[in-house]
Design a protein around this motif. Structure first.
Motif, PDB file in Angstrom:
ATOM      1  N   VAL A   1      -3.528   5.565   5.180  1.00 57.63           N
ATOM      2  CA  VAL A   1      -3.189   5.172   3.810  1.00 57.63           C
ATOM      3  C   VAL A   1      -3.899   6.119   2.855  1.00 57.63           C
ATOM      4  N   THR A   2      -3.188   6.690   1.896  1.00 56.63           N
ATOM      5  CA  THR A   2      -3.830   7.610   0.962  1.00 56.63           C
ATOM      6  C   THR A   2      -3.055   7.715  -0.337  1.00 56.63           C
ATOM      7  N   HIS A   3      -3.783   8.088  -1.406  1.00 57.02           N
ATOM      8  CA  HIS A   3      -3.174   8.511  -2.655  1.00 57.02           C
ATOM      9  C   HIS A   3      -3.404  10.009  -2.880  1.00 57.02           C
ATOM     10  N   ASP A   4      -3.994  10.677  -1.894  1.00 51.58           N
ATOM     11  CA  ASP A   4      -4.387  12.076  -2.014  1.00 51.58           C
ATOM     12  C   ASP A   4      -3.215  12.974  -1.641  1.00 51.58           C
ATOM     13  N   SER A   5      -2.558  13.541  -2.646  1.00 55.86           N
ATOM     14  CA  SER A   5      -1.385  14.375  -2.387  1.00 55.86           C
ATOM     15  C   SER A   5      -1.748  15.696  -1.716  1.00 55.86           C
ATOM     16  N   ARG A   6      -3.062  16.050  -1.681  1.00 57.70           N
ATOM     17  CA  ARG A   6      -3.472  17.320  -1.085  1.00 57.70           C
ATOM     18  C   ARG A   6      -3.372  17.316   0.432  1.00 57.70           C
ATOM     19  N   ILE A   7      -3.244  16.154   1.056  1.00 56.54           N
ATOM     20  CA  ILE A   7      -3.273  16.094   2.523  1.00 56.54           C
ATOM     21  C   ILE A   7      -1.932  15.668   3.111  1.00 56.54           C
TER      22      ILE A   7
ATOM     23  N   VAL B   1       1.404   9.294  10.611  1.00 55.11           N
ATOM     24  CA  VAL B   1       2.215   8.627   9.590  1.00 55.11           C
ATOM     25  C   VAL B   1       1.318   8.288   8.403  1.00 55.11           C
ATOM     26  N   ILE B   2       1.709   8.721   7.233  1.00 54.32           N
ATOM     27  CA  ILE B   2       0.978   8.431   6.006  1.00 54.32           C
ATOM     28  C   ILE B   2       1.714   7.360   5.221  1.00 54.32           C
ATOM     29  N   VAL B   3       0.959   6.370   4.752  1.00 52.32           N
ATOM     30  CA  VAL B   3       1.518   5.279   3.953  1.00 52.32           C
ATOM     31  C   VAL B   3       1.060   5.462   2.513  1.00 52.32           C
ATOM     32  N   THR B   4       2.018   5.569   1.605  1.00 53.33           N
ATOM     33  CA  THR B   4       1.713   5.658   0.180  1.00 53.33           C
ATOM     34  C   THR B   4       2.136   4.356  -0.498  1.00 53.33           C
TER      35      THR B   4
ATOM     36  N   GLY C   1      -0.018  -4.056  -0.225  1.00 57.27           N
ATOM     37  CA  GLY C   1      -0.077  -4.568   1.137  1.00 57.27           C
ATOM     38  C   GLY C   1      -0.525  -3.552   2.164  1.00 57.27           C
ATOM     39  N   LYS C   2      -0.940  -2.360   1.735  1.00 59.80           N
ATOM     40  CA  LYS C   2      -1.280  -1.297   2.686  1.00 59.80           C
ATOM     41  C   LYS C   2      -2.486  -1.660   3.548  1.00 59.80           C
ATOM     42  N   THR C   3      -3.553  -2.145   2.919  1.00 59.21           N
ATOM     43  CA  THR C   3      -4.753  -2.498   3.685  1.00 59.21           C
ATOM     44  C   THR C   3      -4.483  -3.683   4.603  1.00 59.21           C
TER      45      THR C   3
ATOM     46  N   LEU D   1      -6.874   4.340  12.499  1.00 63.24           N
ATOM     47  CA  LEU D   1      -6.397   3.677  11.285  1.00 63.24           C
ATOM     48  C   LEU D   1      -7.329   4.085  10.151  1.00 63.24           C
ATOM     49  N   ALA D   2      -6.781   4.704   9.129  1.00 62.43           N
ATOM     50  CA  ALA D   2      -7.605   5.248   8.049  1.00 62.43           C
ATOM     51  C   ALA D   2      -7.110   4.761   6.698  1.00 62.43           C
TER      52      ALA D   2
END
Length: 388
Positions: free
Chosen positions: A207-213, A43-46, A52-54, A173-174
């Motif tokens: 959690v990421t802002h990297d749309s490549r993954i 599951v990716i959280v954007t 509040g993601k962290t 958790l990443a």
């Protein structure tokens, strides 16, 4: 997944609220967060920074105590749990955060070995073998004896990832695990995490802002202002919010004619529109479904027309920066009966290129007289009143 009991899922969250401070200084960070994540699910959280993601990751990781609601991790209710119970949960979780948290006196290999030694399940020889194998998997076989200060930021991040994965945790958790990595290295690291989830039934919350993954995710959720929503709902909400903003500004007659605006008024108007546009375009970048992208494309075209109306311009141009190609993607909204034309131009050309390179607000009433105007650029013939 809906039919399984909550305790059977590695992560089950119900009505989770969290705040920092007390009294007048109290600030709520999470609002009624509810979700469940199954074994082996990625599951990716954007969402924007500060949403509040962290905080959510640290709560799920038993690094801070839940205040309100229910949070079950690996069958253990964390709210009100004893310290020993929290320690047992933490030992089954691999943590990858933005800061590397490596121990400088130790080599990369020793940093990874430390995780296995603390686990206490393997002998010294097996610890060395597994740690070397994990570092080789993240592309650091040739640097494993170097200390963190002699590694690049991306290499230090890969050591941190190897340390988190070497114990084969049940949950990973990443927080922005590819933030310091180039495209190839980031992809390799994510594929290692994906293999772990598939082969060992591990659950990954990332959690990421990297749309490549984003393609590795089984599910994408969006956390903004402490509230969790589906990705689709978030994009629609951002789209509606942006359009409402433009409509409200038009109704309030904040802007009548560009030539009547002071430089400060012009800059403030564009800053407000730009802020809202960024939220929407962030969502656009995350879209992968073709039909969904088509909907977003129509929204961008409508936005360009509305922006032109807001600034009372005969032609409005929306430039999207493509840093990978060093280009500007230009969607031109002319008069309604002339339709739209799409162009790609080098990002170092013309007034638009200058604005993209410098980040400055540029007000141009007569493009022909501006020294940055490039008459050889496609679509360079502009009417007297224009807004870029």
């Amino acid at each position: 997944m809906a039919g399984a009991p909550a305790a059977a899922r590695p992560i089950a969250i119900r009505g989770l609220n969290h705040a920092y401070g007390s009294g007048e200084l109290r600030k709520q960070i999470l609002f009624d967060v509810t979700t469940e994540i199954a074994s082996g699910e990625i599951v990716i959280v954007t969402g924007p920074s500060g949403g509040g993601k962290t905080t959510l990751l640290t709560l799920v990781g038993a690094l801070r105590a839940p205040q309100d609601g229910s949070l079950q991790v690996l069958g253990q209710e964390l709210r009100g749990a004893r310290r020993r119970a929290l320690e047992i949960v933490r030992k089954q979780i691999g943590f990858i955060f933005q800061s590397h948290n490596l121990i400088e006196p130790l080599s990369a290999l020793q940093n990874v070995e430390m995780a296995l030694l603390m686990d206490g399940k393997l002998g010294r020889r097996d610890v060395r073998t597994r740690a070397e194998g994990m570092l080789e998997s993240v592309g650091l076989a040739h640097r494993m004896h170097e200390h963190p200060s002699r590694l690049s930021g991306g290499q230090r991040q890969r050591v941190a990832i190897a340390r988190a994965l070497v114990t084969a945790p049940r949950i990973v958790l990443a927080d922005e695990p590819t933030a310091s990595l180039d495209k190839q290295s980031g992809r390799e690291v994510i594929e290692i995490m994906q293999h772990l989830a598939r082969a060992r039934g591990a659950t990954i919350l990332l959690v990421t802002h990297d749309s490549r993954i984003l393609d590795v995710a089984d599910r994408i959720v969006h956390l903004e202002d402490g509230r969790l929503s589906t990705f689709t709902d978030a994009v629609i909400a951002n789209n509606q919010h942006m359009m409402h903003l433009l409509a409200a500004d038009r109704q309030k007659s904040v802007v009548t004619f560009v030539e009547e605006m002071s430089p400060a008024e012009f800059a403030a108007t564009l800053e407000q529109v730009t802020s809202e546009s960024r939220r929407f375009l962030d969502s656009t970048a995350l879209a992968t479904d073709e039909a969904f992208r088509s909907m977003l494309d129509r929204a961008l075209r409508a936005f360009t027309r509305k922006l032109g109306g807001l600034l009372d311009a005969e032609r409005a141009s929306l430039f999207l920066v493509d840093p990978d190609r060093n280009e500007l993607w230009l969607t031109i909204a002319q008069e309604a009966d002339q339709g739209l034309t799409e162009l790609r131009i080098a990002s170092d050309r013309g007034v638009a290129g200058y604005a993209a390179r410098t980040g400055e607000t540029v007000r141009v009433l007569d493009a022909y007289q501006d020294p940055r105007f490039d008459p050889t650029m496609p679509g360079a013939t502009l009417p007297t009143k224009s807004a870029s």
